[in-house]
Scaffold this motif. Structure first.
Motif, PDB file in Angstrom:
ATOM      1  N   MET A 136       0.825  -1.200   0.000  1.00  0.00           N
ATOM      2  CA  MET A 136       0.000   0.000   0.000  1.00  0.00           C
ATOM      3  C   MET A 136       0.870   1.264   0.000  1.00  0.00           C
ATOM      4  O   MET A 136       0.568   2.211  -0.696  1.00  0.00           O
ATOM      5  N   VAL A 137       1.955   1.258   0.789  1.00  0.00           N
ATOM      6  CA  VAL A 137       2.835   2.413   0.875  1.00  0.00           C
ATOM      7  C   VAL A 137       3.513   2.651  -0.478  1.00  0.00           C
ATOM      8  O   VAL A 137       3.661   3.787  -0.917  1.00  0.00           O
ATOM      9  N   VAL A 158       2.353   1.943  -3.461  1.00  0.00           N
ATOM     10  CA  VAL A 158       1.358   2.504  -4.397  1.00  0.00           C
ATOM     11  C   VAL A 158       1.156   3.991  -4.106  1.00  0.00           C
ATOM     12  O   VAL A 158       1.081   4.813  -5.027  1.00  0.00           O
ATOM     13  N   LEU A 159       1.102   4.344  -2.840  1.00  0.00           N
ATOM     14  CA  LEU A 159       0.925   5.744  -2.448  1.00  0.00           C
ATOM     15  C   LEU A 159       2.128   6.581  -2.876  1.00  0.00           C
ATOM     16  O   LEU A 159       1.964   7.677  -3.420  1.00  0.00           O
ATOM     17  N   LYS A 160       3.332   6.041  -2.671  1.00  0.00           N
ATOM     18  CA  LYS A 160       4.546   6.751  -3.088  1.00  0.00           C
ATOM     19  C   LYS A 160       4.563   6.974  -4.596  1.00  0.00           C
ATOM     20  O   LYS A 160       4.902   8.050  -5.077  1.00  0.00           O
ATOM     21  N   LYS A 161       4.211   5.935  -5.350  1.00  0.00           N
ATOM     22  CA  LYS A 161       4.193   6.034  -6.809  1.00  0.00           C
ATOM     23  C   LYS A 161       3.149   7.052  -7.255  1.00  0.00           C
ATOM     24  O   LYS A 161       3.397   7.853  -8.165  1.00  0.00           O
ATOM     25  N   SER A 162       2.001   7.066  -6.615  1.00  0.00           N
ATOM     26  CA  SER A 162       0.947   8.019  -6.960  1.00  0.00           C
ATOM     27  C   SER A 162       1.393   9.452  -6.684  1.00  0.00           C
ATOM     28  O   SER A 162       1.191  10.341  -7.516  1.00  0.00           O
ATOM     29  N   LEU A 163       1.987   9.684  -5.527  1.00  0.00           N
ATOM     30  CA  LEU A 163       2.461  11.025  -5.191  1.00  0.00           C
ATOM     31  C   LEU A 163       3.579  11.463  -6.134  1.00  0.00           C
ATOM     32  O   LEU A 163       3.631  12.625  -6.544  1.00  0.00           O
ATOM     33  N   SER A 164       4.438  10.533  -6.501  1.00  0.00           N
ATOM     34  CA  SER A 164       5.504  10.839  -7.443  1.00  0.00           C
ATOM     35  C   SER A 164       4.929  11.222  -8.803  1.00  0.00           C
ATOM     36  O   SER A 164       5.393  12.171  -9.441  1.00  0.00           O
ATOM     37  N   SER A 165       3.913  10.515  -9.235  1.00  0.00           N
ATOM     38  CA  SER A 165       3.273  10.811 -10.521  1.00  0.00           C
ATOM     39  C   SER A 165       2.591  12.177 -10.498  1.00  0.00           C
ATOM     40  O   SER A 165       2.696  12.945 -11.459  1.00  0.00           O
TER      41      SER A 165
END
Length: 64
Positions: free
Chosen positions: A1-2, A4-11
Motif C-alpha cells: 500500500m505504501v 502505491v501511495l509513493k508512486k501516486s504522489l511521485s506521478s
C-alpha cells in the motif's frame, strides 16, 4: 500500500512540475549536451530571463 501511495504522489508531483515548467531548464541543458556539445549552457537565471523575454515579445495564444 505504501509503495502505491509513493508512486501516486511521485506521478502527481511529476505532472505538476511538467505543467508549471519546472523541468524545462533541465530539458534544455540535456538538449544542448546532445545536439550542441561544445556550447556552454546559460545559467538557470539567464535561461528563464531569456525565455520570459521571448514570451513577452511573442505572446502567441495564451490566456494572460
Amino acid at each position: 500500500m505504501v509503495g502505491v501511495l509513493k508512486k501516486s504522489l511521485s506521478s502527481v508531483s511529476w505532472y505538476f512540475k511538467e505543467l508549471m515548467g519546472d523541468n524545462d531548464y533541465a530539458k534544455y541543458c540535456a538538449h544542448l549536451r546532445r545536439h550542441h556539445p561544445g556550447q556552454t549552457p546559460p545559467s538557470e537565471r539567464e535561461y528563464w530571463k531569456a525565455r520570459w523575454a521571448k514570451q513577452d515579445a511573442n505572446p502567441g495564444a495564451r490566456c494572460c
